[in-house]
Design an enzyme around this catalytic site. Structure first.
Site, PDB file in Angstrom:
ATOM      1  N   CYS A   1       0.796  -1.304  -0.051  1.00 12.80           N
ATOM      2  CA  CYS A   1       0.100   0.021  -0.049  1.00 12.80           C
ATOM      3  C   CYS A   1       0.798   1.181   0.022  1.00 12.80           C
ATOM      4  O   CYS A   1       0.315   2.456  -0.531  1.00 12.80           O
ATOM      5  CB  CYS A   1      -0.744  -0.108   1.190  1.00 12.80           C
ATOM      6  SG  CYS A   1      -2.370  -1.360   1.190  1.00 12.80           S
ATOM      7  N   ALA A   2       2.155   1.218   0.316  1.00 11.93           N
ATOM      8  CA  ALA A   2       3.088   2.446   0.333  1.00 11.93           C
ATOM      9  C   ALA A   2       3.558   2.671  -0.945  1.00 11.93           C
ATOM     10  O   ALA A   2       4.220   3.544  -1.321  1.00 11.93           O
ATOM     11  CB  ALA A   2       4.239   2.155   1.531  1.00 11.93           C
TER      12      ALA A   2
END
Length: 361
Positions: free
Chosen positions: A144-145
């Site tokens: 997700c980063a």
């Protein structure tokens, strides 16, 4: 400073309402979880209303090998990735003129939901007429980063090569990682949350004549970035690789980590830029889920309205891993005004944080 000029996206044609996925999960897991109805509360409470999947729902009811899932990933990633790039470079909402594929100096490919060597960017270069000299920088495993990290790496590239035009291409087909035989609560929560999609961002260096390309009255420039990794936190988020594919690791402690760990990181980052959170006009947060967004509000003492766009993206697309924060950023391109500040943030496996400071000029 490097500037963000355009964003394009592409989604699979299969759109599923949350009620459909909840019914699917009830049928599949009711005999395996004694408290299935309580666990299914995650579906309506998560504020996701619909998502896009690369396959129709009945495909996920059947057994598929890792090879079958990954082949589906490669096929759809090429098609959707090509569309997202074209939508970015030919986006009449953001651009005065189409940017030719041959003008692109580098492609940062971001993904964590499928594996390919040669990587997807190389395969797309056989579909779209990029220059043979275009640099390829595939980045895998940031979860997700990854979208925010991709912007940070593009920022660094454009600082080194100020006449460059580069793409950040985030391709995440999370549904293809679904494990029908995984009886963990992480898998059930992931089933209620994750979706599929691709987002592409055009980033340019200082020497590029942005006024000749971009039609927006004000464009976001990236002023600073910061990456932080928490030690000994490998079990917070990620994949467990098994014979039949990728099994989601998703700690229930993520919201509390956001509250306790992220606040001082954000505070120090802004302090070094001689800013405070009160001066930030736009909080561009990856919508990892409702509880994560609520944790941002609590930890950073934000107004609820600050994360409206993040919630809107979560509602209409679910969590598309790395691509989601770029979709949130797209919502701010036309909304922000000259002189306003933005803070872009996303969290991912590691456990890690990515921060970017933006200013519209």
């Amino acid at each position: 400073m490097p500037a963000i000029l355009s964003i394009g996206d592409a989604f699979p044609s299969n759109t599923l309402q949350q009620e459909q996925v909840m019914h699917f999960s009830r049928q599949l897991f009711s005999q395996r979880f004694h408290d299935i109805e309580r666990l299914l509360h995650a579906f309506p409470h998560g504020q996701v209303q619909k998502r896009h999947f690369v396959k129709e729902l009945d495909w996920y009811q059947q057994e598929h090998t890792f090879v079958e899932k990954n082949d589906a990933f490669i096929e759809s990633a090429i098609e959707l990735g090509s569309r997202a790039i074209t939508n970015c470079l030919h986006n009449h909402l953001f651009l005065k003129r189409q940017v030719a594929y041959e003008e692109i100096d580098a492609i940062f490919l971001i993904t964590s939901t499928g594996i390919a060597t040669p990587s997807i960017d190389a395969r797309i270069m056989n579909v779209l007429p990029f220059s043979e000299k275009t640099k390829r920088i595939p980045i895998w495993g940031l979860g997700c980063a990854g979208g925010a990290a991709g912007l940070s790496r593009a920022f660094e590239y454009c600082r080194a090569y100020p006449d460059a035009k580069v793409l950040v291409l985030a391709i995440e087909l999370c549904s293809l990682t679904f494990q029908r035989n995984d009886l963990s609560k992480s898998n059930l929560i992931g089933t209620s949350l994750f979706g599929d999609g691709v987002v592409c961002v055009l980033v340019t260096g200082d020497k590029v004549e942005t006024k000749m390309i971009c039609s927006l009255p004000s464009i976001p420039k990236i002023l600073a970035t910061e990456s932080t990794t928490m030690r000994n936190s490998l079990d917070v988020m990620g994949w467990e690789v098994k014979n039949d594919g990728l099994y989601v690791v998703f700690s229930k402690n993520i919201p509390s980590i956001v509250e306790k760990w992220l606040k001082p990181i954000v505070g120090q980052f802004l302090y070094e830029q001689e800013l405070t959170m009160e001066q930030i006009d736009h909080f561009i947060a990856h919508p990892g889920g409702k509880k994560v967004l609520d944790a941002y509000v609590k930890a950073l003492q934000l107004k609820e309205s600050t994360i409206d766009i993040s919630f809107e993206v979560l509602k209409n697309y679910g969590n598309i891993s790395s691509a989601t924060v770029l979709l949130v950023l797209k919502g701010y391109l036309q909304e922000a005004c000259t002189g306003e500040w933005g803070l872009c943030t996303a969290l991912g496996p590691g456990f890690s944080s990515e921060l970017l400071l933006l200013r519209w000029e």
